[in-house]
Design a protein around this motif. Structure first.
Motif, PDB file in Angstrom:
ATOM      1  N   GLU A  45       3.515   2.199   7.636  1.00  0.00           N
ATOM      2  CA  GLU A  45       4.042   0.962   8.248  1.00  0.00           C
ATOM      3  C   GLU A  45       3.725  -0.245   7.371  1.00  0.00           C
ATOM      4  O   GLU A  45       4.532  -1.155   7.222  1.00  0.00           O
ATOM      5  N   GLU A  46       2.522  -0.234   6.804  1.00  0.00           N
ATOM      6  CA  GLU A  46       2.122  -1.364   5.956  1.00  0.00           C
ATOM      7  C   GLU A  46       2.938  -1.392   4.669  1.00  0.00           C
ATOM      8  O   GLU A  46       3.305  -2.461   4.181  1.00  0.00           O
ATOM      9  N   VAL A  47       3.211  -0.204   4.098  1.00  0.00           N
ATOM     10  CA  VAL A  47       4.035  -0.150   2.876  1.00  0.00           C
ATOM     11  C   VAL A  47       5.431  -0.676   3.195  1.00  0.00           C
ATOM     12  O   VAL A  47       6.015  -1.454   2.425  1.00  0.00           O
ATOM     13  N   LYS A  48       5.951  -0.287   4.350  1.00  0.00           N
ATOM     14  CA  LYS A  48       7.316  -0.730   4.720  1.00  0.00           C
ATOM     15  C   LYS A  48       7.366  -2.229   4.994  1.00  0.00           C
ATOM     16  O   LYS A  48       8.378  -2.881   4.720  1.00  0.00           O
ATOM     17  N   LEU A  49       6.291  -2.777   5.555  1.00  0.00           N
ATOM     18  CA  LEU A  49       6.239  -4.235   5.760  1.00  0.00           C
ATOM     19  C   LEU A  49       6.417  -4.976   4.438  1.00  0.00           C
ATOM     20  O   LEU A  49       6.889  -6.100   4.402  1.00  0.00           O
ATOM     21  N   LEU A  50       5.999  -4.323   3.357  1.00  0.00           N
ATOM     22  CA  LEU A  50       6.127  -4.928   2.031  1.00  0.00           C
ATOM     23  C   LEU A  50       7.433  -4.509   1.362  1.00  0.00           C
ATOM     24  O   LEU A  50       7.596  -4.674   0.154  1.00  0.00           O
ATOM     25  N   ALA A  51       8.326  -3.945   2.159  1.00  0.00           N
ATOM     26  CA  ALA A  51       9.641  -3.513   1.672  1.00  0.00           C
ATOM     27  C   ALA A  51       9.525  -2.470   0.568  1.00  0.00           C
ATOM     28  O   ALA A  51      10.328  -2.444  -0.365  1.00  0.00           O
ATOM     29  N   GLY A  52       8.499  -1.630   0.687  1.00  0.00           N
ATOM     30  CA  GLY A  52       8.289  -0.622  -0.358  1.00  0.00           C
ATOM     31  C   GLY A  52       8.830   0.741   0.044  1.00  0.00           C
ATOM     32  O   GLY A  52       8.636   1.182   1.182  1.00  0.00           O
ATOM     33  N   SER A  53       9.530   1.382  -0.891  1.00  0.00           N
ATOM     34  CA  SER A  53       9.927   2.772  -0.657  1.00  0.00           C
ATOM     35  C   SER A  53       9.391   3.690  -1.750  1.00  0.00           C
ATOM     36  O   SER A  53       9.523   4.898  -1.680  1.00  0.00           O
ATOM     37  N   ARG A  54       8.748   3.082  -2.776  1.00  0.00           N
ATOM     38  CA  ARG A  54       8.102   3.864  -3.837  1.00  0.00           C
ATOM     39  C   ARG A  54       6.711   3.288  -4.080  1.00  0.00           C
ATOM     40  O   ARG A  54       6.566   2.079  -4.307  1.00  0.00           O
ATOM     41  N   ALA A  55       5.724   4.170  -4.028  1.00  0.00           N
ATOM     42  CA  ALA A  55       4.339   3.677  -4.138  1.00  0.00           C
ATOM     43  C   ALA A  55       3.555   4.468  -5.173  1.00  0.00           C
ATOM     44  O   ALA A  55       3.734   5.682  -5.324  1.00  0.00           O
ATOM     45  N   LEU A  56       2.703   3.755  -5.903  1.00  0.00           N
ATOM     46  CA  LEU A  56       1.690   4.402  -6.737  1.00  0.00           C
ATOM     47  C   LEU A  56       0.406   4.434  -5.912  1.00  0.00           C
ATOM     48  O   LEU A  56      -0.042   3.387  -5.429  1.00  0.00           O
ATOM     49  N   VAL A  57      -0.168   5.637  -5.738  1.00  0.00           N
ATOM     50  CA  VAL A  57      -1.406   5.761  -4.972  1.00  0.00           C
ATOM     51  C   VAL A  57      -2.547   6.087  -5.941  1.00  0.00           C
ATOM     52  O   VAL A  57      -2.571   7.156  -6.548  1.00  0.00           O
ATOM     53  N   VAL A  58      -3.455   5.137  -6.121  1.00  0.00           N
ATOM     54  CA  VAL A  58      -4.618   5.336  -6.989  1.00  0.00           C
ATOM     55  C   VAL A  58      -5.754   5.788  -6.084  1.00  0.00           C
ATOM     56  O   VAL A  58      -6.223   5.020  -5.233  1.00  0.00           O
ATOM     57  N   ILE A  59      -6.161   7.035  -6.230  1.00  0.00           N
ATOM     58  CA  ILE A  59      -7.107   7.598  -5.257  1.00  0.00           C
ATOM     59  C   ILE A  59      -8.254   8.315  -5.953  1.00  0.00           C
ATOM     60  O   ILE A  59      -8.051   9.059  -6.920  1.00  0.00           O
ATOM     61  N   ASP A  60      -9.460   8.090  -5.476  1.00  0.00           N
ATOM     62  CA  ASP A  60     -10.655   8.741  -6.009  1.00  0.00           C
ATOM     63  C   ASP A  60     -10.496  10.265  -5.891  1.00  0.00           C
ATOM     64  O   ASP A  60     -10.102  10.762  -4.825  1.00  0.00           O
ATOM     65  N   PRO A  61     -10.790  11.014  -6.970  1.00  0.00           N
ATOM     66  CA  PRO A  61     -10.563  12.473  -6.924  1.00  0.00           C
ATOM     67  C   PRO A  61     -11.389  13.175  -5.841  1.00  0.00           C
ATOM     68  O   PRO A  61     -10.915  14.138  -5.238  1.00  0.00           O
ATOM     69  N   HIS A  62     -12.602  12.685  -5.569  1.00  0.00           N
ATOM     70  CA  HIS A  62     -13.440  13.327  -4.535  1.00  0.00           C
ATOM     71  C   HIS A  62     -12.870  13.052  -3.139  1.00  0.00           C
ATOM     72  O   HIS A  62     -12.920  13.909  -2.261  1.00  0.00           O
ATOM     73  N   VAL A  63     -12.332  11.856  -2.963  1.00  0.00           N
ATOM     74  CA  VAL A  63     -11.720  11.501  -1.678  1.00  0.00           C
ATOM     75  C   VAL A  63     -10.469  12.352  -1.464  1.00  0.00           C
ATOM     76  O   VAL A  63     -10.230  12.873  -0.375  1.00  0.00           O
ATOM     77  N   LEU A  64      -9.711  12.523  -2.549  1.00  0.00           N
ATOM     78  CA  LEU A  64      -8.500  13.344  -2.464  1.00  0.00           C
ATOM     79  C   LEU A  64      -8.872  14.784  -2.083  1.00  0.00           C
ATOM     80  O   LEU A  64      -8.277  15.376  -1.179  1.00  0.00           O
ATOM     81  N   ALA A  65      -9.913  15.319  -2.760  1.00  0.00           N
ATOM     82  CA  ALA A  65     -10.319  16.714  -2.508  1.00  0.00           C
ATOM     83  C   ALA A  65     -10.882  16.884  -1.102  1.00  0.00           C
ATOM     84  O   ALA A  65     -10.656  17.909  -0.450  1.00  0.00           O
ATOM     85  N   ALA A  66     -11.617  15.873  -0.615  1.00  0.00           N
ATOM     86  CA  ALA A  66     -12.246  15.985   0.712  1.00  0.00           C
ATOM     87  C   ALA A  66     -11.215  15.903   1.842  1.00  0.00           C
ATOM     88  O   ALA A  66     -11.492  16.288   2.975  1.00  0.00           O
ATOM     89  N   GLY A  67     -10.056  15.365   1.544  1.00  0.00           N
ATOM     90  CA  GLY A  67      -8.984  15.342   2.544  1.00  0.00           C
ATOM     91  C   GLY A  67      -9.078  14.223   3.566  1.00  0.00           C
ATOM     92  O   GLY A  67      -8.263  14.165   4.488  1.00  0.00           O
ATOM     93  N   VAL A  68     -10.046  13.307   3.419  1.00  0.00           N
ATOM     94  CA  VAL A  68     -10.180  12.251   4.443  1.00  0.00           C
ATOM     95  C   VAL A  68      -8.979  11.308   4.468  1.00  0.00           C
ATOM     96  O   VAL A  68      -8.708  10.673   5.474  1.00  0.00           O
ATOM     97  N   ALA A  69      -8.271  11.240   3.329  1.00  0.00           N
ATOM     98  CA  ALA A  69      -7.100  10.357   3.292  1.00  0.00           C
ATOM     99  C   ALA A  69      -5.837  11.097   3.720  1.00  0.00           C
ATOM    100  O   ALA A  69      -4.736  10.542   3.622  1.00  0.00           O
TER     101      ALA A  69
END
Ligand code: FE2
Length: 388
Positions: free
Chosen positions: A25-49
């Motif tokens: 919803e927040e991305v759409k509020l900014l009229a975004g349909s394409r996003a770059l997601v910069v994410i910590d590798p441990h956070v990505l692996a842990a699945g919390v996001a």
């Protein structure tokens, strides 16, 4: 206090357990349909996001993740993330992680719009154009990067440490979901929590403090005093995590206005020379710098003491100011912060070089409530070695 002040910062804050699921919803509020997601590798692996990323997919927002992020990122990582962002024509950049991931997201956005490399913009206000809007989701309660205009880099090959700073680097939105912080390990919780306390205390005693930064700083100190021990002792205590995330956010708002002081300046060479994490360096140095600064503004120290801890009401200003330092030391001991620079294996013969380097961190040195020179910093470092 200087009553002439300017107040500016991020545009939007979303706070609450589970709020990260509303990322799309927040991305759409900014009229975004394409996003770059910069994410910590441990956070990505842990699945919390997971809920945040799934929401993007369900909303048909195209995104690519960049997660090759080191602990204190190199400038080349920002260049690479920006290259990916340009390739996918990102309209929004999302940062998910601790300070490193959020700093990289901010820098990647800037480098999507500004040609060249991260190192070309190290300094203040060197960016020419604003990049795509940035949404920050911190997974530590800590760095305050979700509300500040700084992105810090370390280049280990030549011991370079520097930051891109400037108004064009403010994120657009901070999404603060305490559930993202529950898996943060106890020691990281402790050191980044003390970094947040350092932001609040340095902002509150800064020569650039404003009435607005004062309110945020004192509220942050109170929240951190009430919640940091519990967040370290039991990471799944959501109430403590919520208090810490709010506290570090408010501390970040205070620092974004008032700046930081000698603790941050003195932590800088510990990172540049010995690769000591930012939070660990600040956490270790905080009590020693506080003790040195106390005589400059004892009334402010007294206010911080009453915000941080329950104290008798009949203390003199001097007694309360000293209680502030004592309470910080007790908190530091309780949560397992290194009690001396020996514990961090810093070579003591480097003190003059460290002090000289710290003096070059100009704004924090200028903001420090007590005027300091290289000799003062050497003395504070030595005290931090001798403590046991
Ligand atoms: Fe910090």
């Amino acid at each position: 206090m200087n009553q002439l002040f300017t107040h500016e910062g991020i545009r939007r804050t979303v706070f609450g357990p589970g709020c990260s699921a509303k990322l799309a919803e927040e991305v759409k509020l900014l009229a975004g349909s394409r996003a770059l997601v910069v994410i910590d590798p441990h956070v990505l692996a842990a699945g919390v996001a997971g809920p945040a990323l799934e929401a993007l997919g369900q909303a048909k927002i195209k995104y690519e993740t960049y997660s090759a992020i080191t602990r204190e990122p190199e400038p080349a990582e920002a260049d690479e993330a920006a290259r990916l962002g340009r390739e996918i024509k990102a309209q929004v950049v999302v940062g998910i992680g601790g300070g490193s991931a959020l700093d990289l997201a901010k820098a990647a956005s800037a480098l999507i719009a500004n040609e060249g490399s991260a190192v070309d913009y190290v300094g203040l206000d060197l960016l020419k154009k604003a990049g795509p809007p940035v949404i920050c989701l911190p997974t530590t309660a800590g760095t305050g990067s979700e509300v500040t205009f700084t992105a810090v880099f370390t280049r280990r090959a030549d011991k370079f440490k520097g930051g891109i700073n400037g108004r064009l680097l403010y994120p657009h939105t901070a999404m603060l979901d305490p559930k993202l912080t529950v898996t943060c390990p106890p020691y990281i919780t402790a050191i980044v929590g003390m970094d947040a306390l350092t932001h609040a205390m340095e902002a509150y005693t800064s020569r650039a403090a404003t009435p607005v930064s004062d309110l945020n700083a004192l509220a942050a100190i109170e929240l951190i005093g009430d919640n940091l021990r519990q967040a370290v002792a039991h990471g799944e205590n959501l109430q403590a995590r919520e208090g810490m995330l709010l506290g570090s956010y408010l501390a970040g708002l205070a620092l974004a206005q008032a700046g930081v002081g000698a603790v941050h300046a003195m932590a800088y060479p510990l990172g540049a020379f010995f690769d000591i994490p930012h939070g660990e360096a600040n956490a270790t140095l905080l009590p020693f710098v506080l003790r040195h600064n106390l005589i400059a503004c004892p009334d402010r120290f007294a206010s911080m003491a009453y915000a941080l801890a329950e104290l008798p009401e009949d203390l003199t200003t001097r007694e309360a100011a000293e209680a502030c330092v004592a309470e910080v030391m007790e908190l530091s001991l309780d949560i397992g912060i290194p009690q001396s620079l020996n514990e961090l294996k810093v070579p003591q013969n480097q003190v003059p070089a460290m002090a000289a380097k710290a003096m070059t961190v100009a704004r924090p040195i200028a903001n420090n409530p007590r005027k300091v020179d290289a000799g003062d910093l050497e003395n504070i470092y030595r005290e931090a070695f001798e403590a046991e």
